[in-house]
Motif scaffolding. Structure first.
Motif, short mmCIF file in Angstrom:
data_model
loop_
_atom_site.label_atom_id
_atom_site.label_comp_id
_atom_site.label_asym_id
_atom_site.label_seq_id
_atom_site.Cartn_x
_atom_site.Cartn_y
_atom_site.Cartn_z
N ALA A 1 11.47 -43.08 -0.81
CA ALA A 1 10.42 -43.62 -1.68
C ALA A 1 10.50 -43.01 -3.08
O ALA A 1 10.35 -43.71 -4.09
CB ALA A 1 9.05 -43.37 -1.06
N GLU B 1 0.84 -43.70 -0.65
CA GLU B 1 2.05 -44.50 -0.63
C GLU B 1 2.54 -44.79 0.78
O GLU B 1 3.40 -45.66 0.98
CB GLU B 1 3.16 -43.81 -1.43
N LYS B 2 2.00 -44.08 1.76
CA LYS B 2 2.45 -44.25 3.14
C LYS B 2 1.32 -44.64 4.10
O LYS B 2 1.59 -45.15 5.18
CB LYS B 2 3.09 -42.94 3.64
N SER C 1 8.44 -38.04 5.74
CA SER C 1 7.11 -37.93 5.15
C SER C 1 6.10 -38.84 5.82
O SER C 1 4.96 -38.44 6.10
CB SER C 1 7.18 -38.25 3.65
N GLY C 2 6.49 -40.09 6.07
CA GLY C 2 5.58 -41.05 6.68
C GLY C 2 5.10 -40.58 8.04
O GLY C 2 3.91 -40.70 8.37
N SER D 1 12.90 -46.27 6.32
CA SER D 1 11.76 -46.68 5.51
C SER D 1 10.63 -45.66 5.51
O SER D 1 9.82 -45.62 4.59
CB SER D 1 11.22 -48.04 6.01
N SER D 2 10.58 -44.80 6.52
CA SER D 2 9.53 -43.77 6.61
C SER D 2 9.80 -42.58 5.71
O SER D 2 8.95 -41.71 5.52
CB SER D 2 9.38 -43.28 8.05
N LYS E 1 1.27 -39.49 9.10
CA LYS E 1 0.61 -40.18 10.22
C LYS E 1 0.10 -39.17 11.25
O LYS E 1 -1.03 -39.26 11.74
CB LYS E 1 1.59 -41.15 10.88
N SER F 1 5.02 -33.95 2.78
CA SER F 1 5.40 -35.24 2.21
C SER F 1 6.00 -35.10 0.82
O SER F 1 5.56 -34.28 0.02
CB SER F 1 4.17 -36.16 2.14
N GLY G 1 10.14 -40.12 2.71
CA GLY G 1 9.55 -39.88 1.40
C GLY G 1 10.63 -39.68 0.35
O GLY G 1 10.44 -40.04 -0.82
N SER H 1 8.36 -34.15 5.74
CA SER H 1 9.46 -34.19 4.77
C SER H 1 10.66 -33.32 5.16
O SER H 1 10.53 -32.12 5.37
CB SER H 1 8.94 -33.73 3.41
#
Length: 332
Positions: free
Chosen positions: A205, A133-134, A110-111, A199-200, A115, A127, A202, A80
């Motif tokens: 999102a 959510e990821k 975050s994603g 898109s990754s 990972k 995150s 947080g 994040s």
């Protein structure tokens, strides 16, 4: 003859008195010696008791503060960008207290952080959202969540734009691309320039869920960034620009202007009382329980010792969230 007897009687009396006096001195000396011995013994006992009490207090202190012993090793964290400033500040203070422990903190989204921690590449994945959510549910199940604070996200526009409030519907129309000029929402005749997140992210999102009611944000790859500093600079330099950042990036920053949503300003106070809805918990995930050094670092971030730094840097203290605010998020 009588005189001799009287003299003998006096001499005998004197001898008896002398003997009695000698006996009295001996008894007194013995009593004094006994008292001195008893006093010394009492002093020895008191000293022993004091030592025992001191040792017990030291043991109690050590037991109550397991972190009192310096931490050693290495800790790596990433993810994040919203949590990055706080995590870096905590790392600096933690390393000051534990010079034999190295803590490295990076961003990346975050994603990506989730990972990497799931893959075992780092110790802590930071995150803005829950791991589920990821990541796939089976992968997320292997991670342990530590909610270290609360983060508030705010829409930001150019300081010269003249827009300081938007309704939820207007905000959705702007970020989904339905509205492309500020005059359509009460602003100047100026083309809207979206500064978006990958898109990754947080942050993306969280903003999508709580500010856009789940609507998908329009993409603008030319101005897509997960670096909040870059986003702020882009908004500052373009009159029609709009984006969103964590409040932590706006402390003592007047280069851009925050936008109220439905008349509610994005502040910590409004986050705590539940009137401002665009917030979430900041998470630090470990793979299983994580290493001892990673656990110690996370515990430090959540400690009273570091607590004052959380609000000073624009983050929220989880324990200050009102029941109304928490229930509103749990219900959605």
């Amino acid at each position: 003859m009588k005189l001799k007897k009287l003299t003998g009687t006096i001499a005998a009396a004197a001898m008896v008195m002398g003997m009695l006096a000698g006996c009295g001195s001996s008894d007194t000396a013995a009593a004094d010696t006994s008292a001195t011995t008893e006093a010394a013994a009492a002093d020895t006992t008191a000293a022993a008791d004091t030592t025992a009490t001191t040792e017990a207090a030291a043991e109690d202190t050590a037991a109550a503060d397991p972190a009192a012993e310096a931490v050693t090793g290495e800790v790596t964290a990433a993810g994040s960008s919203a949590l990055l400033p706080l995590a870096q500040a905590a790392a600096d203070k933690f390393m000051d207290a534990n010079p034999d422990c190295s803590v490295t903190v990076n961003g990346g989204g975050s994603g990506e952080g989730l990972k990497q921690v799931a893959d075992g590449a780092i110790d802590i994945g930071d995150s803005d959202v829950f791991a589920e959510e990821k990541l796939d549910a089976s992968v997320a199940a292997g991670l342990v969540d530590h909610e270290v604070c609360v983060i508030t996200m705010a829409p930001v526009v150019n300081a010269d734009l003249g827009v300081d409030n938007l309704t939820t519907d207007q905000l959705i129309d702007i970020f989904t691309g339905k509205v492309t000029n500020w005059k359509e929402v009460g602003g100047p005749d100026e083309e809207i320039l979206l500064v978006t997140r990958p898109s990754s992210s947080g942050t993306r999102a969280l903003f999508k869920n709580w500010a856009l009611n789940g609507e998908e944000e329009a993409s603008n790859e030319a101005l897509e960034t997960d670096d909040s500093g870059t986003l702020l600079q882009t908004v500052e330099q373009n009159k029609g620009a709009i984006g969103y950042v964590a409040l932590s990036y706006l402390v003592d920053d007047d280069t851009v202007k925050t936008v109220a949503i439905d008349g509610v300003e994005p502040t910590l106070e409004n986050t705590y009382n539940g009137t401002y809805k665009v917030w979430g918990y900041e998470h630090m995930y470990t793979n299983g329980e994580g290493s001892e050094a990673a656990q110690a670092f996370i515990n430090y971030m959540m400690s009273d010792e570091f607590g004052d730094s959380i609000e000073a840097m624009g983050y929220g203290v989880s324990s200050k969230m009102s029941d109304e605010a928490v229930k509103a998020h749990e219900a959605k």
